[in-house]
Write an enzyme that holds these catalytic residues in place. Structure first.
Site, mmCIF file in Angstrom:
data_model
loop_
_atom_site.group_PDB
_atom_site.id
_atom_site.type_symbol
_atom_site.label_atom_id
_atom_site.label_comp_id
_atom_site.label_asym_id
_atom_site.label_seq_id
_atom_site.Cartn_x
_atom_site.Cartn_y
_atom_site.Cartn_z
ATOM 1 N N LYS A 52 80.391 58.871 2.090
ATOM 2 C CA LYS A 52 79.411 58.860 0.983
ATOM 3 C C LYS A 52 79.320 60.240 0.357
ATOM 4 C CE LYS A 52 76.500 55.309 2.869
ATOM 5 N NZ LYS A 52 75.658 55.150 4.025
ATOM 6 N N GLN A 96 70.232 55.213 6.997
ATOM 7 C CA GLN A 96 71.531 54.827 7.539
ATOM 8 C C GLN A 96 71.296 53.938 8.768
ATOM 9 O OE1 GLN A 96 74.686 55.832 6.203
ATOM 10 N NE2 GLN A 96 75.393 54.272 7.623
ATOM 11 N N ASP A 119 69.464 50.696 -1.383
ATOM 12 C CA ASP A 119 70.118 49.638 -0.612
ATOM 13 C C ASP A 119 69.565 48.249 -0.925
ATOM 14 O OD1 ASP A 119 72.161 50.709 0.823
ATOM 15 O OD2 ASP A 119 70.950 51.212 2.592
#
Ligand code: NDP
Length: 282
Positions: A52, A96, A119
């Protein structure tokens, strides 16, 4: 032999466009900034964080990683999320996954301001996803749809079968595909006789995390096969699909690596930019 759906190639192409968009925003004084909270030291998470970071740098998106200890308390995590929610320079926040056992992940996700939820995992954004008026989309599902669109694979009226019902892949993908008029079945570990469903699929997506789960006997000729799985076998990264035998029978197929993985990272960056624009009323 099925045509390869080149996720990596498309991800590079889209990243180039996004880079230009970010440069334009910066000229207007708008700087996309997103934060990743990583708790503990899960080895796969470390790889995802690196990927990322690299992609964000290429595109010109600033990123902060908050590395928290494995014994982080729920209260401290929530306090950090509050702080990031309140910071107007930050456009996107993600946790995460996975997180250590003591963390109540649902409570933590509920704490994220939906306007910064890159997300698409807060309850209100999940609700919007199913209602069809969402402003952010989960990265993997978004990437899969972008790939199918790029190859002009229409979803209307198609039988789509998804193996896996997780909140990050299977369920949101089903919502987005329904929106595009596909007929969707979601399979999971309690499904009896997977083949009964997979043989009827025009498009089969496997997101189970089990190497060699999908074999050639399980599909009809001409199926579009999308392999989301990432598994380590004898030091190699493989998907859920037995590529060697399935590819000759499929019309299209994604490779692993080089398929959905790169598109997921690129799509995440797109969500950051989308939220940045929205946060600035653009
Ligand atoms: P989860 O473990 O959260 O979910 C897996 C799902 O697959 C569950 O619903 C499970 O069923 C189902 N499942 C597992 N084995 C079988 C089986 N033999 N038959 C039928 N269903 C099965 O995983 P994730 O959704 O987080 O990830 C799935 C895979 O995709 C992993 O390999 C992950 O690494 C990969 N991944 C790849 C991404 C990419 O960018 N390429 C992004 C995200 C994930 P049940 O619910 O009954 O347990």
């Amino acid at each position: 032999m099925g045509q390869i759906l080149d996720g990596k190639g498309l991800a590079d192409l889209l990243a180039g466009k996004l880079q230009e968009e970010v440069a334009d925003l910066k000229e207007q004084g708008i700087k996309p900034l997103f934060c990743v909270i990583n708790i503990g030291d899960d080895p796969s998470s470390k790889i995802y964080l690196r990927t990322k970071k690299k992609r964000a740098q290429e595109i010109g998106i600033a990123q902060r990683i908050y590395q928290l200890p494995a014994n982080e308390s729920q209260a401290d995590l929530l306090a950090l999320i509050d702080q990031l929610n309140e910071d107007s320079r930050i456009n996107g926040i993600m946790i995460q996954l996975p997180v250590p056992e003591q963390i109540d992940v649902n409570e933590a996700l509920e704490h994220i301001n939906p306007e910064k939820d890159v997300d698409c995992l807060t309850p209100s954004n999940v609700g919007r996803l199913w209602r069809g008026d969402h402003f952010v989309e989960p990265a993997t599902a978004h990437g899969i749809l972008a790939l199918l669109k790029h190859y002009k694979i229409n979803l209307r009226g198609k039988n789509v079968v998804i193996i896996g019902r997780s909140s990050i892949v299977g369920k949101p993908l089903a919502a987005l595909m329904l929106e595009q008029d596909a007929t969707v079945s979601i399979l999971h570990l309690k499904t009896k006789n997977l083949s009964e469903y997979t043989k009827r699929a025009d498009i089969l997506v496997s997101a189970a995390g089990q190497a060699n789960l999908v074999t050639s006997e399980m599909i009809k000729p001409g199926t579009v096969v999308v392999d989301v799985g990432i598994n380590q076998v004898n030091g190699h990264t493989v998907g859920d699909v037995d590529f060697k035998t399935v590819a000759p029978k499929a019309s299209y197929i994604t490779p692993v690596p080089g398929g959905i993985g790169p598109l997921t990272v690129e799509s995440l960056m797109e969500q950051v930019v989308k939220l940045t624009r929205r946060n600035h009323g653009r």
